[in-house]
Structures are given as structure tokens and as C-alpha cells.
Scaffold this active site. Structure first.
Site, short mmCIF file in Angstrom:
data_model
loop_
_atom_site.label_atom_id
_atom_site.label_comp_id
_atom_site.label_asym_id
_atom_site.label_seq_id
_atom_site.Cartn_x
_atom_site.Cartn_y
_atom_site.Cartn_z
N HIS A 108 0.85 -1.19 0.00
CA HIS A 108 0.00 0.00 0.00
C HIS A 108 0.88 1.23 0.00
CE1 HIS A 108 -1.54 3.29 2.69
NE2 HIS A 108 -2.49 3.29 1.78
N HIS A 147 12.62 -1.78 4.28
CA HIS A 147 12.88 -0.72 5.25
C HIS A 147 14.13 0.09 4.91
CE1 HIS A 147 9.77 -0.92 8.36
NE2 HIS A 147 9.65 -2.18 8.00
N HIS A 177 -8.30 -4.30 17.91
CA HIS A 177 -9.16 -5.39 18.35
C HIS A 177 -8.49 -6.75 18.18
CE1 HIS A 177 -9.88 -4.98 14.04
NE2 HIS A 177 -10.35 -6.21 14.02
N GLY A 261 -17.37 10.96 -1.01
CA GLY A 261 -16.50 10.55 -2.09
C GLY A 261 -17.09 9.39 -2.90
#
Length: 303
Positions: A108, A147, A177, A261
Site C-alpha cells: 500500500h 525498510h 481489536h 467521495g
């Protein structure tokens, strides 16, 4: 504070979308992105590009949007009450790539700018974005490469920038959660306006330009590895965590839906296939357990 050049930002972002789509199509070697140009009733619009059923990428979405509004939604004013009563515009490129092979991670990236204005007052603006990686089966060398590339994107802007944005990413992409991170992290930043427009825009460009440098070598290394039903089944199960985060916690998703949107563009980040199971846990000592025991533990991958 230096003047905002919104035209330069728009030119960069539209070029970034083009470059990323062309590079992913070339690597896939089969599927192509389909583009939908759209307009937002409240102002602005964008172009959404989706690739489906590729050889390498099962589904991927790369979207550009530039939208306007008169009143900000609750997701924006809740943590910035000074924005109330201002008209606004938001522009960015956001993408999520879901690979076919379980040994290739989902990735992402997002880079964006936000401006809020009202008569008689200085405009409020900031940049945000970053990129993060969600493996199903982890490889140490892949995590290190991801990284180290993220650090290279940040290093020209200060010695502490990478560490700050890595920590922010670890904390942001966390499923409270489930008490677990979404993946191995990367970079995340928001509300960036320190040092003026040129510096902040430069950092945004560096993050955007390093995404493919971070992701494509990993895809190329893993996309032809042999896998079976077990690996595919685990991939679909873990994709459920991605859905949970995007629908429950992601600020961009909440802002997009609350501001009216385009729903199809907002939710194109979701995977095409996914599974959930009741109270499932991997067997100790398995490759699936290694994801939880090693890769879903925030650590210093650069070192």
C-alpha cells in the site's frame, strides 16, 4: 511559510500514477489497468485505475483524486477543530496491490496534500502519506530491503525522519481489536508542514518515488515461487485483516465516505477474495506461525 504550488503537486501526482501503473503492467506481462474518470457532485473528481486477474497481480488499484468541499466531515474536524468553517481541497495518489502468489506481499502507498481556507485567514495545509508492506509468508531479506529503501527516501530530510515515520507507521497500521500490526510497516506521516512547502513537497516526492524501488524487487524475487492450496488458503485468511483495518480504522477511507467521495474508488483497495474463520490460530512451528512470531513484531529491520 513558502507559498503552496498546487499546480506542481497535481502534475507530480498524475505523473506518479502513470509511472506506477506502467511499471506494474510491464511486470505483470498480461493484465492492464482500466481507467474510470469520475466527477464528485460536491466538487472535483479523479481517475481510478484497476487491474484485475493478472498473471502476477490478482487485483490492484491506483487512484488519483482532487476533490473540493465547503464543510469538512467529522473525521477531519474531530482532531483539528481549527478547520471548522473552512472550505477545503484534498489531492493525492493512493494504491493497494494484491498479488496472486501468497509469497508476494500486499503493498500500500499513499501521498497526499490537504488545504483548508477561509476569507481573511492564512490557509492551513499539510502533506501526508507513506507506504507499508503486508506479507503472508515473511522473508528477512525482503523486510530489510523494504525498510532500507524507506530509510533512503527519508535520509535527505534529516537523520531522525525515518525512525519517526517508521514508529508512526507501526502505531497507525495496528488492529487494536486483534492486538497485532497489519504487516511489517514502513513509513507513515501526516499533518506535515514543517520547513515550508518546498521541503514538504520534496519529502512527498521522495516517498512516492521510492515506492516502486521498495516493492518491485520483492515481487520479482517471489512471484514465481511454487505454492499450493495451503498457502493460498492462509493468504485469503490473512487478507481478512486488511479488510478489517481499512473499514474500521483507516482515516482515508473514513474521510472519503464521510465527505461523499466515490465509493467504488474508496473501496477499490479491498481484495477480490478473502476468508474469515472463528478463533483460528496457526500450528506452532509452522511457516504460518512464523508470520506472527517474527514478522508481526515491530523491530529494527534496517539493522
Amino acid at each position: 511559510m513558502s507559498q503552496v504550488n498546487i499546480g506542481a503537486v497535481k502534475d507530480y501526482l498524475m505523473g506518479l500514477q502513470d509511472h506506477i501503473c506502467q511499471s506494474l503492467e510491464k511486470l505483470d506481462g498480461g493484465a492492464q489497468f482500466r481507467e474510470d474518470a469520475w466527477e464528485r457532485p460536491g466538487g472535483g473528481g479523479g481517475r481510478s485505475r484497476v487491474m484485475a486477474e493478472g498473471r502476477v497481480f490478482e487485483q490492484g488499484g491506483v487512484g488519483f483524486s482532487h476533490v473540493f468541499g465547503q464543510n469538512l466531515p467529522p473525521s477531519a474536524t474531530a482532531h483539528r477543530p481549527d478547520l471548522a468553517g473552512r472550505h477545503w481541497q484534498a489531492m493525492g495518489v493512493s494504491l493497494v496491490i494484491h498479488p496472486r502468489n501468497p509469497y508476494v506481499p500486499t503493498s500500500h502507498a499513499n501521498v497526499r496534500i490537504f488545504i483548508a481556507e477561509k476569507s481573511g485567514a492564512e490557509p492551513i495545509w499539510w502533506f501526508g502519506g507513506g507506504f507499508d508492506l503486508t506479507p503472508y509468508y515473511g522473508f528477512v531479506e525482503d523486510a530489510q530491503h523494504w525498510h532500507r529503501t524507506a530509510k533512503a527516501a527519508c535520509d535527505p530530510f534529516g537523520p531522525d525522519v525515518y525512525a519517526k515515520y517508521k514508529k508512526w507507521c507501526d502505531e497507525y497500521f495496528f488492529l487494536k481489536h486483534r492486538n497485532e500490526p497489519r504487516g511489517i510497516g514502513g513509513l507513515f506521516y501526516d499533518d506535515l508542514n514543517e520547513g515550508g512547502f518546498e521541503r514538504c513537497f520534496g519529502l512527498m516526492r521522495s516517498v512516492g518515488d521510492h515506492y516502486l524501488k521498495a516493492y518491485l524487487p520483492i515481487v520479482e524475487k517471489r512471484m514465481d515461487l511454487t505454492y499450493g492450496e495451503r498457502e493460498r488458503d492462509f493468504q485469503l485468511y490473512r487478507r481478512g485483516r486488511y479488510v478489517e483495518f481499512n473499514l474500521v480504522f483507516d482515516r482515508g477511507t473514513l474521510f472519503g465516505l464521510q465527505s461523499g467521495g466515490r465509493t467504488e474508488s474508496i473501496l477499490m483497495s479491498l481484495p477480490p477474495l478473502v476468508k474469515w474463520r472463528y478463533n483460528w490460530h496457526p500450528e506452532p512451528g509452522t511457516p504460518e506461525a512464523k508470520l506472527y512470531d517474527v514478522f508481526l513484531k515491530p523491530q529494527d529491520w534496517v539493522a
